[in-house]
Design a protein around this motif. Structure first.
Motif, PDB file in Angstrom:
ATOM      1  N   GLY A   5     -20.185  12.750   7.683  1.00  0.00           N
ATOM      2  CA  GLY A   5     -19.226  13.061   8.735  1.00  0.00           C
ATOM      3  C   GLY A   5     -19.795  12.815  10.112  1.00  0.00           C
ATOM      4  N   ALA A   6     -21.066  13.178  10.325  1.00  0.00           N
ATOM      5  CA  ALA A   6     -21.709  12.946  11.622  1.00  0.00           C
ATOM      6  C   ALA A   6     -21.921  11.451  11.865  1.00  0.00           C
ATOM      7  N   ILE A   7     -22.248  10.696  10.814  1.00  0.00           N
ATOM      8  CA  ILE A   7     -22.421   9.249  10.958  1.00  0.00           C
ATOM      9  C   ILE A   7     -21.108   8.584  11.337  1.00  0.00           C
ATOM     10  N   LEU A   8     -20.023   8.965  10.645  1.00  0.00           N
ATOM     11  CA  LEU A   8     -18.717   8.392  10.957  1.00  0.00           C
ATOM     12  C   LEU A   8     -18.253   8.809  12.351  1.00  0.00           C
ATOM     13  N   GLY A   9     -18.531  10.072  12.731  1.00  0.00           N
ATOM     14  CA  GLY A   9     -18.171  10.513  14.071  1.00  0.00           C
ATOM     15  C   GLY A   9     -18.889   9.713  15.140  1.00  0.00           C
ATOM     16  N   THR A  10     -20.173   9.455  14.930  1.00  0.00           N
ATOM     17  CA  THR A  10     -20.938   8.636  15.870  1.00  0.00           C
ATOM     18  C   THR A  10     -20.386   7.213  15.920  1.00  0.00           C
ATOM     19  N   PHE A  11     -20.026   6.670  14.758  1.00  0.00           N
ATOM     20  CA  PHE A  11     -19.469   5.314  14.699  1.00  0.00           C
ATOM     21  C   PHE A  11     -18.162   5.222  15.478  1.00  0.00           C
ATOM     22  N   TRP A  12     -17.238   6.152  15.233  1.00  0.00           N
ATOM     23  CA  TRP A  12     -15.955   6.110  15.933  1.00  0.00           C
ATOM     24  C   TRP A  12     -16.135   6.323  17.432  1.00  0.00           C
ATOM     25  N   MET A  13     -17.086   7.155  17.799  1.00  0.00           N
ATOM     26  CA  MET A  13     -17.342   7.378  19.221  1.00  0.00           C
ATOM     27  C   MET A  13     -17.828   6.099  19.892  1.00  0.00           C
ATOM     28  N   MET A  14     -18.685   5.322  19.198  1.00  0.00           N
ATOM     29  CA  MET A  14     -19.157   4.059  19.755  1.00  0.00           C
ATOM     30  C   MET A  14     -18.043   3.015  19.809  1.00  0.00           C
ATOM     31  N   ILE A  15     -17.052   3.138  18.919  1.00  0.00           N
ATOM     32  CA  ILE A  15     -15.889   2.248  18.979  1.00  0.00           C
ATOM     33  C   ILE A  15     -15.158   2.421  20.309  1.00  0.00           C
ATOM     34  N   VAL A  16     -15.166   3.634  20.841  1.00  0.00           N
ATOM     35  CA  VAL A  16     -14.562   3.902  22.144  1.00  0.00           C
ATOM     36  C   VAL A  16     -15.501   3.504  23.270  1.00  0.00           C
ATOM     37  N   VAL A  17     -16.760   3.880  23.156  1.00  0.00           N
ATOM     38  CA  VAL A  17     -17.712   3.695  24.255  1.00  0.00           C
ATOM     39  C   VAL A  17     -17.965   2.209  24.527  1.00  0.00           C
ATOM     40  N   ALA A  18     -18.177   1.413  23.488  1.00  0.00           N
ATOM     41  CA  ALA A  18     -18.595   0.026  23.680  1.00  0.00           C
ATOM     42  C   ALA A  18     -17.592  -0.800  24.482  1.00  0.00           C
ATOM     43  N   PRO A  19     -16.310  -0.898  24.069  1.00  0.00           N
ATOM     44  CA  PRO A  19     -15.397  -1.743  24.861  1.00  0.00           C
ATOM     45  C   PRO A  19     -15.128  -1.217  26.264  1.00  0.00           C
ATOM     46  N   VAL A  20     -14.980   0.100  26.397  1.00  0.00           N
ATOM     47  CA  VAL A  20     -14.721   0.673  27.727  1.00  0.00           C
ATOM     48  C   VAL A  20     -15.877   0.367  28.669  1.00  0.00           C
ATOM     49  N   THR A  21     -17.093   0.582  28.190  1.00  0.00           N
ATOM     50  CA  THR A  21     -18.266   0.383  29.038  1.00  0.00           C
ATOM     51  C   THR A  21     -18.483  -1.093  29.368  1.00  0.00           C
ATOM     52  N   LEU A  22     -18.350  -1.960  28.375  1.00  0.00           N
ATOM     53  CA  LEU A  22     -18.605  -3.379  28.612  1.00  0.00           C
ATOM     54  C   LEU A  22     -17.573  -3.985  29.551  1.00  0.00           C
ATOM     55  N   ILE A  23     -16.296  -3.683  29.320  1.00  0.00           N
ATOM     56  CA  ILE A  23     -15.250  -4.277  30.151  1.00  0.00           C
ATOM     57  C   ILE A  23     -15.351  -3.784  31.595  1.00  0.00           C
ATOM     58  N   LEU A  24     -15.416  -2.465  31.765  1.00  0.00           N
ATOM     59  CA  LEU A  24     -15.477  -1.917  33.117  1.00  0.00           C
ATOM     60  C   LEU A  24     -16.817  -2.219  33.791  1.00  0.00           C
ATOM     61  N   GLY A  25     -17.912  -2.095  33.046  1.00  0.00           N
ATOM     62  CA  GLY A  25     -19.229  -2.292  33.628  1.00  0.00           C
ATOM     63  C   GLY A  25     -19.457  -3.729  34.066  1.00  0.00           C
ATOM     64  N   ILE A  26     -19.203  -4.683  33.174  1.00  0.00           N
ATOM     65  CA  ILE A  26     -19.427  -6.090  33.515  1.00  0.00           C
ATOM     66  C   ILE A  26     -18.441  -6.550  34.577  1.00  0.00           C
ATOM     67  N   GLY A  27     -17.181  -6.098  34.459  1.00  0.00           N
ATOM     68  CA  GLY A  27     -16.188  -6.466  35.471  1.00  0.00           C
ATOM     69  C   GLY A  27     -16.566  -5.966  36.859  1.00  0.00           C
ATOM     70  N   THR A  28     -17.030  -4.732  36.937  1.00  0.00           N
ATOM     71  CA  THR A  28     -17.448  -4.172  38.227  1.00  0.00           C
ATOM     72  C   THR A  28     -18.641  -4.928  38.791  1.00  0.00           C
ATOM     73  N   ALA A  29     -19.602  -5.255  37.933  1.00  0.00           N
ATOM     74  CA  ALA A  29     -20.779  -5.991  38.392  1.00  0.00           C
ATOM     75  C   ALA A  29     -20.394  -7.371  38.931  1.00  0.00           C
ATOM     76  N   ILE A  30     -19.485  -8.053  38.236  1.00  0.00           N
ATOM     77  CA  ILE A  30     -19.044  -9.371  38.701  1.00  0.00           C
ATOM     78  C   ILE A  30     -18.363  -9.262  40.060  1.00  0.00           C
ATOM     79  N   TYR A  31     -17.516  -8.253  40.222  1.00  0.00           N
ATOM     80  CA  TYR A  31     -16.815  -8.091  41.490  1.00  0.00           C
ATOM     81  C   TYR A  31     -17.793  -7.804  42.632  1.00  0.00           C
ATOM     82  N   LEU A  32     -18.707  -6.865  42.407  1.00  0.00           N
ATOM     83  CA  LEU A  32     -19.622  -6.475  43.472  1.00  0.00           C
ATOM     84  C   LEU A  32     -20.566  -7.606  43.863  1.00  0.00           C
TER      85      LEU A  32
END
Length: 294
Positions: free
Chosen positions: A73-100
């Protein structure tokens, strides 16, 4: 011009060499001390946890009985949490860096944003937990589900990804973009076909290392009230969940009541360390692959 005799010069050189040797060995001792403490911790964790790691432990459900407890259960919870973290962070983070770096005009506003992003990278993680509790759990009424935990951890590592992506973009030689402009390419074509591919190794390395930090964070999840009880396996981002760091935290707290929980916590730490090792190894492989290509 003041004359300095050879003996004085020699004494100054000897003093500098002595200082250099003292500092060199001082730094070496500090490094060895850190490695020694780390080795002791790893050996102790392996000694306490390896014997408890088996297939039932990796695939079983949480249980009050230490002999039957599992961490799937903890492994699956960590996996699903990374499913949220990875795209949000990559899209917003890289996009912000490109703009700045490539679009924002240099001035007070850009400097203000850059300064605040750098400062946010050093904010304690528990502050992000309080922010996530206020915005995602209470204001948006999400509760302590995977989506709330993932968004909170995204806020935590977003400044790190932005700074890493900016440094990677700055490292791209200027003559590459100038040659692209000289061939008649637009700014976006230059960014997409020249700058981003050349900066990709640094961007991905920084992003994966930031994700590794997010996986090991406990304080924000504790503030959000993420449980470590006997829960059904999460099946999506809207389910309640627990994560590997939370399970380690609670088993460590309860070890004074049940001695076997020390072994369960150590075994979970080993699993988490293996996961982090795989992520960091992936970062190294990706960096080496793209460095050879570009």
């Amino acid at each position: 011009m003041k004359y300095v005799d050879a003996n004085t010069v020699q004494k100054r050189m000897n003093t500098r060499i002595l200082k250099n040797n003292i500092l060199k060995y001082l730094f070496l001792i500090a490094t060895l001390f850190g490695l020694f403490v780390l080795a002791i911790l790893i050996i102790q964790v392996l000694r306490d946890g390896l014997q408890w790691i088996d297939w039932n432990f990796l695939t079983g459900k949480l249980s009050n009985d230490a002999e039957r407890a599992g961490i799937m259960g903890a492994i699956l919870g960590t996996f699903w949490m990374m499913i949220v973290v990875a795209p949000v962070t990559l899209i917003l983070g890289i996009g912000t860096a490109i703009y700045l770096e490539l679009y924002a005009k240099k001035g007070v506003f850009q400097s203000f944003i850059q300064t605040n992003i750098s400062n946010l990278a050093g904010v304690p993680s528990i502050v992000y937990g309080i922010l996530g509790l206020t915005i995602f759990v209470r204001a948006m009424d999400l509760g302590n589900i995977v989506l709330a935990g993932g968004l909170t951890l995204s806020l935590l590592i977003l400044p790190i990804v932005i700074v890493a992506a900016q440094e990677a973009i700055r490292s791209v030689p200027q003559h590459l973009s100038e040659a692209s402009y000289g061939m008649g390419a637009t700014k976006w074509q230059t960014v997409k076909n020249i700058i981003l591919p050349a900066a990709l190794p640094g961007i991905l390395t920084g992003a994966i290392l930031a994700l590794s930090r997010a996986i090991g964070e406990t304080a924000p999840l504790t503030v959000l009230g993420i449980p470590a009880l006997i829960l059904p396996f999460p099946e999506g981002i809207f389910d309640k969940f627990t994560a590997l760091p939370m399970q380690i935290y609670y088993w460590t707290l309860d070890s004074s009541l049940v001695a076997e929980y020390v072994n369960l916590a150590a075994a979970t730490i080993v699993v988490l360390l293996l996961l982090l090792f795989l992520l960091n190894s992936t970062a190294i492989i990706i960096r080496n692959k793209f460095q050879q290509r570009y």
